[in-house]
Structures are given as structure tokens and as C-alpha cells.
Design a protein around this motif. Structure first.
Motif, PDB file in Angstrom:
ATOM      1  N   CYS A 131       0.844  -1.194   0.000  1.00  0.00           N
ATOM      2  CA  CYS A 131       0.000   0.000   0.000  1.00  0.00           C
ATOM      3  C   CYS A 131       0.875   1.239   0.000  1.00  0.00           C
ATOM      4  CB  CYS A 131      -0.936   0.017   1.214  1.00  0.00           C
ATOM      5  SG  CYS A 131      -0.083   0.259   2.797  1.00  0.00           S
ATOM      6  N   ALA A 190     -12.156  -1.073   5.347  1.00  0.00           N
ATOM      7  CA  ALA A 190     -11.732  -0.541   4.051  1.00  0.00           C
ATOM      8  C   ALA A 190     -12.802   0.366   3.470  1.00  0.00           C
ATOM      9  CB  ALA A 190     -11.430  -1.678   3.080  1.00  0.00           C
ATOM     10  N   CYS A 232      -9.606   1.933  -0.524  1.00  0.00           N
ATOM     11  CA  CYS A 232      -9.508   1.051  -1.686  1.00  0.00           C
ATOM     12  C   CYS A 232     -10.142   1.723  -2.903  1.00  0.00           C
ATOM     13  CB  CYS A 232     -10.202  -0.279  -1.417  1.00  0.00           C
ATOM     14  SG  CYS A 232      -9.348  -1.295  -0.200  1.00  0.00           S
TER      15      CYS A 232
END
Length: 257
Positions: A92, A110, A155
Motif C-alpha cells: 500500500c 476498508a 480502496c
């Protein structure tokens, strides 16, 4: 074979009930090296699968490629073959300026700024990991004295929407949203965990994620720390493997196995 899964090209009896899910097919052999007698099962498109033993338990490693659609496919097809417990091992980028490259992130939830999960559940349904798996990941990182943080990750579907929003016709909205996630304390940004968490919820599976922070674009903006990329996945892999060992031991203890 009639039971061969359409995308991952695996069949009944070829995968374990437990699986690691890296994004990059190139990382599959590295993760599989922690298993005993690991063998290549199938390779098709972005999906590469090895199966071996973790202790006495069959465990698989399947790459998912980049993004939610292919990650959801991998989980769906593995689940159709009997896999019920998944640990994603990924990378990430940092959102918080104090998050240095090399830090492990263990997502507690998320942000669903992607499209895959909207074909499973309304956006009001949260994308969260299995608490037991998350707890085992945290315990494994603690025992190994690895630097880690827990919190929400972002995300998305577009890598360049994050990294070059000013080039997009909707760039102002993208930057506004990014600033909002940052202000609320979101730790990092990636592309797969939201999809995996939601598919796991719908299919009644277990899933959690460990992420290696490989760089932080916010540090460049505020001129703190180095922007050197740290992409050695060893700590993330070891954390996932140790957590999976603990999960399997607990599962077998609970059934008297």
C-alpha cells in the motif's frame, strides 16, 4: 476436468482450506517457500497457485492480480473448491504523513471507493476483516517486534486517479475525497481489501489483510522523512504465515483435531 475453475484453473483436491492471497504472481513462490512440499498447481492470466503444507495442514497461495474484480474472482473460485480462510499479503501507499515506508498496516476496515463490491452489497454495508484473523495478525507482528499500525485503508479502482488526480476531469473531486480520508485518519491506500472483505462477508468466509507500506506520497508533500521505497515483503509474509499457523492451531484445537 468438469470441476476445474474457469479462471484459476484449479480443481477439487488441489487447494487447501486455508490460503494466502498476494496480488503479484511473482510473490507466490516466495510465500510458498514457507510451506513444505509446495508445488505449482496452475498458472492462468494473473492467477498463479501453489499448494503445500503448513505443519500438517494443506495451504494454498494464489495471486489475485491488481484490483477488486480479479481479487473477487480468485476468492470466489477458491471458495468453490472449499477454501474458507484467507489472508491477503499486499502493498500500500501511506496516507498519513507520519507513516514511514516499511511499516505494516493491518486494516480494521476498508473504504469502498471501488466498483466490485457494489455488485455484492449496498455501500452502507461496511467492508471489515474477520476479527479473529485480524487479532492473530496483530499478535504475530507483536511477537516478532515488527512495526505495525491498525486502522482504516482506502480502496480504489484507479491507481492514477490517486497518483495523478490533477490530470483527471474529476480531479477536484478525487482530491477532495483524498483530503477527507486523510483528515479522518485513514492510514493507507490499496486496491483489493474492500473487495475481499465484502466477498468474504457474502460467502461466509474469513479474511484479513497485512500490507507492507512501500512509499508515502504525503511525506513528499510535507518534506518529512525519506521517500525511499521499501518493498521487501519479508515482514508482511512472516506475519501472515505466523498468524495462519495460530489460526490453524486454534481451529484444530476447537474440533479436537
Amino acid at each position: 476436468m468438469p470441476d476445474c475453475q474457469f479462471h484459476i484453473h484449479c480443481s477439487n483436491g488441489e487447494v487447501g482450506a486455508y490460503a494466502f492471497l498476494p496480488g503479484d504472481p511473482g510473490r507466490v513462490p516466495q510465500i510458498a517457500s514457507y510451506l513444505t512440499d509446495a508445488k505449482l498447481i496452475a498458472q492462468n492470466r494473473e492467477f498463479t497457485t501453489y499448494t503445500g503444507l503448513l505443519g500438517d495442514t494443506r495451504v494454498s497461495v494464489t495471486s489475485t492480480g491488481i484490483g477488486g474484480p480479479s481479487a473477487a474472482i480468485a476468492m470466489e473460485e477458491l471458495a468453490a473448491l472449499g477454501t474458507h480462510t484467507f489472508l491477503r499479503i499486499g502493498t500500500c501507499g501511506g496516507i498519513q504523513p507520519d507513516l514511514d515506508a516499511g511499516t505494516l498496516l493491518l486494516p480494521t476496515g476498508a473504504i469502498r471507493m471501488e466498483g466490485t463490491t457494489q455488485e455484492y452489497l449496498p455501500l452502507a454495508f461496511p467492508a471489515v476483516p474477520d476479527f479473529t484473523l485480524l487479532s492473530q495478525l496483530a499478535a504475530a507482528a507483536q511477537r516478532s517486534d515488527f512495526s505495525y499500525r491498525m486502522g482504516v485503508v482506502h480502496c480504489k479502482d484507479s491507481f492514477y486517479g490517486q497518483h495523478a488526480p490533477e490530470t483527471m476531469p474529476v480531479g477536484k473531486r478525487l482530491q477532495f475525497d483524498w483530503d477527507a480520508w486523510k483528515a479522518a485518519g485513514a492510514l493507507g491506500s490499496e486496491m483489493e481489501s474492500a473487495a475481499l472483505f465484502i466477498v468474504a462477508a457474502v460467502r461466509h468466509l474469513r479474511c484479513a489483510t497485512v500490507l507492507q507500506t512501500i512509499w508515502n506520497q504525503e511525506q513528499k508533500r510535507v518534506n518529512c522523512a525519506s521517500d525511499a521505497k521499501q518493498d521487501d515483503m519479508t515482514y508482511a509474509i512472516q506475519t501472515a504465515v505466523r498468524a495462519m499457523e495460530a489460526v490453524i492451531a486454534t481451529d484444530y484445537a476447537g474440533t479436537g483435531g
